[in-house]
Design a protein around this motif. Structure first.
Motif, PDB file in Angstrom:
ATOM      1  N   TYR A  31      -1.185 -22.026  32.948  1.00  0.00           N
ATOM      2  CA  TYR A  31      -1.477 -21.030  33.970  1.00  0.00           C
ATOM      3  C   TYR A  31      -2.977 -21.046  34.273  1.00  0.00           C
ATOM      4  O   TYR A  31      -3.804 -20.920  33.364  1.00  0.00           O
ATOM      5  CB  TYR A  31      -1.063 -19.625  33.525  1.00  0.00           C
ATOM      6  CG  TYR A  31      -1.466 -18.594  34.550  1.00  0.00           C
ATOM      7  CD1 TYR A  31      -0.695 -18.405  35.689  1.00  0.00           C
ATOM      8  CD2 TYR A  31      -2.648 -17.881  34.415  1.00  0.00           C
ATOM      9  CE1 TYR A  31      -1.087 -17.494  36.659  1.00  0.00           C
ATOM     10  CE2 TYR A  31      -3.047 -16.974  35.379  1.00  0.00           C
ATOM     11  CZ  TYR A  31      -2.259 -16.783  36.494  1.00  0.00           C
ATOM     12  OH  TYR A  31      -2.652 -15.907  37.462  1.00  0.00           O
ATOM     13  N   ILE A  54      -1.454 -21.779  26.895  1.00  0.00           N
ATOM     14  CA  ILE A  54      -2.780 -21.613  27.493  1.00  0.00           C
ATOM     15  C   ILE A  54      -2.681 -20.891  28.829  1.00  0.00           C
ATOM     16  O   ILE A  54      -1.852 -21.241  29.668  1.00  0.00           O
ATOM     17  CB  ILE A  54      -3.483 -22.967  27.689  1.00  0.00           C
ATOM     18  CG1 ILE A  54      -3.760 -23.596  26.324  1.00  0.00           C
ATOM     19  CG2 ILE A  54      -4.777 -22.809  28.478  1.00  0.00           C
ATOM     20  CD1 ILE A  54      -4.452 -24.919  26.372  1.00  0.00           C
ATOM     21  N   SER A  55      -3.539 -19.888  29.002  1.00  0.00           N
ATOM     22  CA  SER A  55      -3.668 -19.258  30.314  1.00  0.00           C
ATOM     23  C   SER A  55      -5.142 -19.005  30.595  1.00  0.00           C
ATOM     24  O   SER A  55      -5.896 -18.586  29.719  1.00  0.00           O
ATOM     25  CB  SER A  55      -2.857 -17.965  30.405  1.00  0.00           C
ATOM     26  OG  SER A  55      -3.433 -16.949  29.642  1.00  0.00           O
ATOM     27  N   ILE A  56      -5.517 -19.300  31.831  1.00  0.00           N
ATOM     28  CA  ILE A  56      -6.894 -19.138  32.295  1.00  0.00           C
ATOM     29  C   ILE A  56      -6.844 -18.213  33.497  1.00  0.00           C
ATOM     30  O   ILE A  56      -6.104 -18.469  34.446  1.00  0.00           O
ATOM     31  CB  ILE A  56      -7.507 -20.501  32.673  1.00  0.00           C
ATOM     32  CG1 ILE A  56      -7.481 -21.447  31.460  1.00  0.00           C
ATOM     33  CG2 ILE A  56      -8.924 -20.325  33.206  1.00  0.00           C
ATOM     34  CD1 ILE A  56      -7.805 -22.891  31.787  1.00  0.00           C
ATOM     35  N   GLY A  57      -7.596 -17.148  33.459  1.00  0.00           N
ATOM     36  CA  GLY A  57      -7.549 -16.134  34.504  1.00  0.00           C
ATOM     37  C   GLY A  57      -8.143 -16.561  35.834  1.00  0.00           C
ATOM     38  O   GLY A  57      -8.554 -17.711  36.026  1.00  0.00           O
ATOM     39  N   ALA A  70      -5.059 -25.261  22.135  1.00  0.00           N
ATOM     40  CA  ALA A  70      -3.957 -24.391  21.725  1.00  0.00           C
ATOM     41  C   ALA A  70      -3.302 -24.915  20.455  1.00  0.00           C
ATOM     42  O   ALA A  70      -2.359 -24.340  19.957  1.00  0.00           O
ATOM     43  CB  ALA A  70      -2.918 -24.274  22.835  1.00  0.00           C
ATOM     44  N   PRO A  91      -1.466 -19.069  20.917  1.00  0.00           N
ATOM     45  CA  PRO A  91      -1.816 -18.861  22.328  1.00  0.00           C
ATOM     46  C   PRO A  91      -3.327 -18.728  22.523  1.00  0.00           C
ATOM     47  O   PRO A  91      -4.014 -18.101  21.718  1.00  0.00           O
ATOM     48  CB  PRO A  91      -1.122 -17.544  22.691  1.00  0.00           C
ATOM     49  CG  PRO A  91      -0.114 -17.317  21.633  1.00  0.00           C
ATOM     50  CD  PRO A  91      -0.608 -18.008  20.405  1.00  0.00           C
ATOM     51  N   THR A  92      -3.818 -19.318  23.580  1.00  0.00           N
ATOM     52  CA  THR A  92      -5.229 -19.235  23.953  1.00  0.00           C
ATOM     53  C   THR A  92      -5.292 -18.635  25.349  1.00  0.00           C
ATOM     54  O   THR A  92      -4.718 -19.193  26.285  1.00  0.00           O
ATOM     55  CB  THR A  92      -5.874 -20.629  23.928  1.00  0.00           C
ATOM     56  OG1 THR A  92      -5.708 -21.175  22.614  1.00  0.00           O
ATOM     57  CG2 THR A  92      -7.344 -20.554  24.274  1.00  0.00           C
ATOM     58  N   LYS A  93      -5.964 -17.491  25.469  1.00  0.00           N
ATOM     59  CA  LYS A  93      -6.001 -16.778  26.740  1.00  0.00           C
ATOM     60  C   LYS A  93      -7.438 -16.487  27.149  1.00  0.00           C
ATOM     61  O   LYS A  93      -8.218 -15.965  26.359  1.00  0.00           O
ATOM     62  CB  LYS A  93      -5.221 -15.471  26.639  1.00  0.00           C
ATOM     63  CG  LYS A  93      -3.763 -15.682  26.334  1.00  0.00           C
ATOM     64  CD  LYS A  93      -3.004 -14.394  26.226  1.00  0.00           C
ATOM     65  CE  LYS A  93      -1.560 -14.713  25.878  1.00  0.00           C
ATOM     66  NZ  LYS A  93      -0.739 -13.534  25.791  1.00  0.00           N
ATOM     67  N   GLY A  95      -9.517 -14.428  30.071  1.00  0.00           N
ATOM     68  CA  GLY A  95      -9.333 -13.382  31.073  1.00  0.00           C
ATOM     69  C   GLY A  95      -9.913 -13.754  32.424  1.00  0.00           C
ATOM     70  O   GLY A  95     -10.381 -14.877  32.653  1.00  0.00           O
ATOM     71  N   THR A 111      -8.495 -15.116  22.266  1.00  0.00           N
ATOM     72  CA  THR A 111      -8.299 -14.303  23.453  1.00  0.00           C
ATOM     73  C   THR A 111      -9.665 -13.839  23.923  1.00  0.00           C
ATOM     74  O   THR A 111     -10.378 -13.151  23.192  1.00  0.00           O
ATOM     75  CB  THR A 111      -7.403 -13.082  23.168  1.00  0.00           C
ATOM     76  OG1 THR A 111      -6.118 -13.550  22.729  1.00  0.00           O
ATOM     77  CG2 THR A 111      -7.232 -12.227  24.412  1.00  0.00           C
ATOM     78  N   ASN A 114     -11.645  -9.982  29.998  1.00  0.00           N
ATOM     79  CA  ASN A 114     -12.202 -10.112  31.347  1.00  0.00           C
ATOM     80  C   ASN A 114     -13.726  -9.974  31.322  1.00  0.00           C
ATOM     81  O   ASN A 114     -14.285  -9.279  30.480  1.00  0.00           O
ATOM     82  CB  ASN A 114     -11.623  -9.037  32.269  1.00  0.00           C
ATOM     83  CG  ASN A 114     -10.132  -9.196  32.449  1.00  0.00           C
ATOM     84  OD1 ASN A 114      -9.579 -10.287  32.331  1.00  0.00           O
ATOM     85  ND2 ASN A 114      -9.459  -8.100  32.735  1.00  0.00           N
TER      86      ASN A 114
END
Length: 129
Positions: A31, A54-57, A70, A91-93, A95, A111, A114
């Motif tokens: 993401y 993995i999610s990148i804001g 990850a 999980p690696t997030k 914000g 994590t 923001n």
């Protein structure tokens, strides 16, 4: 200069531009939010071994040499001594509206909240509010 860019695009189409790299990551089920920029996709590494983790804001700025992980396969060393056990992925997030400085490393299980700034050369693990 146009010839060099054409050659780069032919040799490595997934890393030739910010847009191409983001599309590549999204095709691999990572993401990535809107308006995020990878300033140097050829010199940035996002772990595609466990893409769903993995999610990148949105509105993130990711500079050259950044590594986002990850998984950690160093656990294989302990496995030889202690036998089979679960672990090595998390999980690696990242914000929204974050800046990741040059050559920073984001470890598995991190994590980042923001509006955070990760300084150049930092190794980040755990939580950053």
């Amino acid at each position: 200069m146009k010839l060099i860019n054409l050659i780069k695009k032919v040799i490595d189409p997934n890393h030739c531009s910010n847009e191409a790299y983001i599309n590549y990551l999204k095709r691999n089920n990572i993401y990535v939010g809107d308006h995020t920029i990878f300033y140097s996709p050829r010199h940035t590494s996002v772990d595609i071994q466990k893409p769903h983790l993995i999610s990148i804001g949105s509105y993130c700025k990711i500079t050259t040499g950044v590594i986002i992980l990850a998984h950690d396969y160093s656990i294989s060393v302990a496995r030889r001594v202690f036998g089979e056990f679960i672990g090595g992925t998390a999980p690696t997030k990242i914000g929204d509206n974050c800046f990741l400085g040059m050559n920073s490393i984001i470890l598995p299980g991190t994590t980042i909240g923001n509006n955070c700034i990760v300084g150049a050369g930092s190794v980040v693990g755990g939580g950053v509010p």
